[in-house]
Write an enzyme that holds these catalytic residues in place. Structure first.
Site, PDB file in Angstrom:
ATOM      1  CG  ASP A 181      42.015  31.777  -8.736  1.00 41.64           C
ATOM      2  OD1 ASP A 181      40.922  32.357  -8.687  1.00 41.64           O
ATOM      3  OD2 ASP A 181      43.000  32.207  -9.370  1.00 41.64           O
TER       4      ASP A 181
ATOM      5  CB  THR B 268      38.534  32.794 -13.783  1.00 44.21           C
ATOM      6  OG1 THR B 268      38.677  32.169 -12.498  1.00 44.21           O
ATOM      7  CG2 THR B 268      39.121  34.187 -13.713  1.00 44.21           C
ATOM      8  CB  THR B 269      35.663  28.562 -12.287  1.00 43.79           C
ATOM      9  OG1 THR B 269      36.923  28.587 -11.630  1.00 43.79           O
ATOM     10  CG2 THR B 269      35.239  27.124 -12.499  1.00 43.79           C
TER      11      THR B 269
ATOM     12  CG  ASP C  45      39.922  35.884  -7.100  1.00 42.59           C
ATOM     13  OD1 ASP C  45      40.707  36.528  -7.823  1.00 42.59           O
ATOM     14  OD2 ASP C  45      39.800  34.647  -7.168  1.00 42.59           O
TER      15      ASP C  45
END
Length: 554
Positions: free
Chosen positions: A66, A99-100, A392
């Site tokens: 994550d 997010t990545t 998520d």
């Protein structure tokens, strides 16, 4: 002084310990730091992304892929790098996932911006071009996105599965995705304007180890992971009046240390009798109020436990504050902070049952809006990563229900955006055109990395994707499991449009913020961690430490 200035000698206005980096050196420094952060998470992107093992200074181990968790857990000691971490945190707060992707795009934008700077294109022109490209990209996302029926359960499950894939939940993703969709539906309300609002605050997540993730469950109401305080107490209560208490059922102690001299055994007995009377009065008040079940955040004296058991009242002590706050909504009760002031109006109403196998209490209210998702996993590391993935997925399903728009995954939207931005660049005059084209190239990092992480040739994959989109297939993306370029929406690989819009916005704003800096002035070490400053660290450690610190991190 004026005479020295006339002789061309500089005026010194900064301390000897200060540091300054400016112009192209400052830009190179900032871009290198930002790119190092992006590189550290790129390998986690996609369903076949790799995990990172993070060990903190206390020896605690976290295994995850994550993006925001990795960046928060890493010991990053650089001001520019921390700005990029804020991109991930913003993405997590606003969209819940991606997010990545956001951090990777930000790093690629800065990499391409560095190439433009080397071609003598001023950062101001690059910033303006990136801003124009981001605005256009958001408009194109809205055009590409598909309006969906938020009652379509199959679609919502696909959104949840896409989000969880690669996060340790693949084997049980069908079961978990159904639980997630049911949980989101349970906490969704329709406003007077006809809009769906998902209130995830009414969703509680509990974890247990020792069992398979496939045994995870969704429960209406709340869970209290405690035992009854006395063996003779009932373990279940139907149609019960529930008291939530944030006040100990114990002897009231003096605020200051006191000493009492006892000259007669009768005096000692009087003290003991007085204590017993206090406890009896507290229990009698609970009985008078009408409580059948007591969940107490503080302690319960042994004698009080005995009295409660004699009255047939189920009591639990040391309940978590978060559990009591959640139970407020489940049983419609108030948390009482002073037992003496408790009244019948403070009580809630519901059913309390005991699961002896899991050693849990299940609390269900009459019209409970709150639900609890009980996640199970074989070990602590497994269940922790499962919880991150489920969180998520909950966020993206909630976004889909609220927003009603989805996009094809697998890099499909990035390739289509890149193609449309290149067409848009033809209408842009000046050097900003090159920045818009660089922005388009940066978006294609996503399908390239997806292919690399899946063990495929990134160049061949990108060529195939571009060809499919040129032929008019807007939803052509990479299926990382099969290695084929196909319509990913039909394959059930879908993402919420809002998450993609937020990723583009966050990445472009962060890149522009970094590019706008041309001078770094520090009163001392450029690192953000000042704890080691007094230990004789060499001046410039922040600058030199960037390469070593970030290099060691990667």
């Amino acid at each position: 002084m004026s005479q020295r200035m006339q002789q061309g000698q500089p005026m010194i206005v900064m301390s000897e310990d200060s540091q300054r980096v400016k112009d192209q050196d400052a830009q190179e420094y900032n871009i290198s730091a930002a790119r190092a952060v992006a590189e550290s998470v790129k390998s986690t992107l996609g369903p076949k992304g790799m995990d990172k093992m993070l060990v903190d200074s206390m020896g605690s181990v976290t295994i995850t892929n994550d993006g925001v968790t990795i960046l928060q857990e890493m010991d990053i000691d650089n001001p520019t790098a921390e700005m990029i971490i804020e991109v991930a945190e913003t993405q997590e707060d606003e969209a819940g996932d991606g997010t990545t992707t956001a951090v990777a795009i930000a790093g690629e934008l800065l990499k391409n911006a560095e190439d433009l700077i080397e071609q003598d294109i001023h950062p101001t022109a690059i910033i303006k071009g990136f801003h124009m490209a981001a605005e256009q990209a958001r408009e194109e996302v809205d055009d590409i996105a598909t309006e969906v029926d938020t009652e379509d359960e199959d679609l919502l499950r696909s959104v949840a599965e896409t989000s969880m894939t690669g996060k340790g939940a693949e084997l049980n993703k069908e079961h978990l995705s159904q639980l997630i969709v049911d949980a989101v539906r349970a906490v969704t309300v329709e406003t007077d304007e006809g809009e769906n609002v998902v209130d995830l605050e009414f969703l509680n997540i509990e974890t247990q180890t020792g069992r398979s993730a496939g045994e995870s469950d969704l429960l209406e109401g709340g869970i209290v992971d405690k035992d009854p305080v006395h063996d003779d107490m009932p373990t279940e209560a139907t149609d019960a009046d529930v008291l939530l208490l944030n006040d100990p059922i114990e002897i009231e102690e003096a605020d200051v240390d006191t000493e009492v001299s006892v000259t007669d055994p009768d005096q000692l007995q009087q003290f003991l009798d007085r204590e017993e009377k206090q406890l009896r009065e507290k229990v009698d008040h609970i009985v008078d109020v009408g409580a059948d079940v007591v969940f107490c955040q503080k302690g319960i004296d042994d004698l009080a436990q005995h009295y409660l058991a004699k009255e047939g009242i189920l009591a639990v002590r040391r309940a978590k504050k978060s559990d009591l706050e959640f139970l407020q909504e489940v049983v419609d009760a108030a948390v009482v902070s002073d037992l003496e002031s408790a009244t019948e109006d403070d009580l809630g109403f519901g059913d309390v049952t005991r699961d002896d196998e899991d050693e849990l209490f299940y609390v269900e209210g009459e019209d409970a809006h709150g639900v609890t998702l009980l996640l199970r996993g074989s070990t602590d590391h497994v269940v922790d990563e499962l919880e991150r993935g489920v969180n998520d997925a909950l966020d993206v399903v909630a976004q889909t229900v609220s927003d009603g728009r989805v996009l094809a995954g697998g890099g499909a939207v990035e390739v289509e955006l890149a193609s449309r931005l290149r067409d848009f660049a033809d209408s842009v005059s000046g050097r900003e055109q090159l920045a818009v084209e660089s922005f388009a190239d940066s978006l294609e990092l996503v399908p390239r990395v997806l292919a690399e992480n899946a063990g495929l040739d990134s160049i061949d994959t990108l060529v195939d994707l571009r060809a499919a989109h040129d032929e008019g297939d807007l939803q052509a993306g990479l299926n990382a499991w099969t290695g084929d370029v196909e319509n990913t929406a039909d394959a059930g690989i879908v993402e919420p449009a809002h998450a993609k819009e937020q990723a583009v916005t966050s990445a472009s704003e962060a890149a522009n913020l970094v590019l706008k800096i041309d001078d770094i002035i520090s009163a001392g070490d450029l690192s953000t961690d000042k704890e080691d400053d007094d230990e004789g660290g060499a001046p410039g450690g922040g600058m030199g430490g960037m390469g070593g610190g970030m290099g060691g991190m990667m």
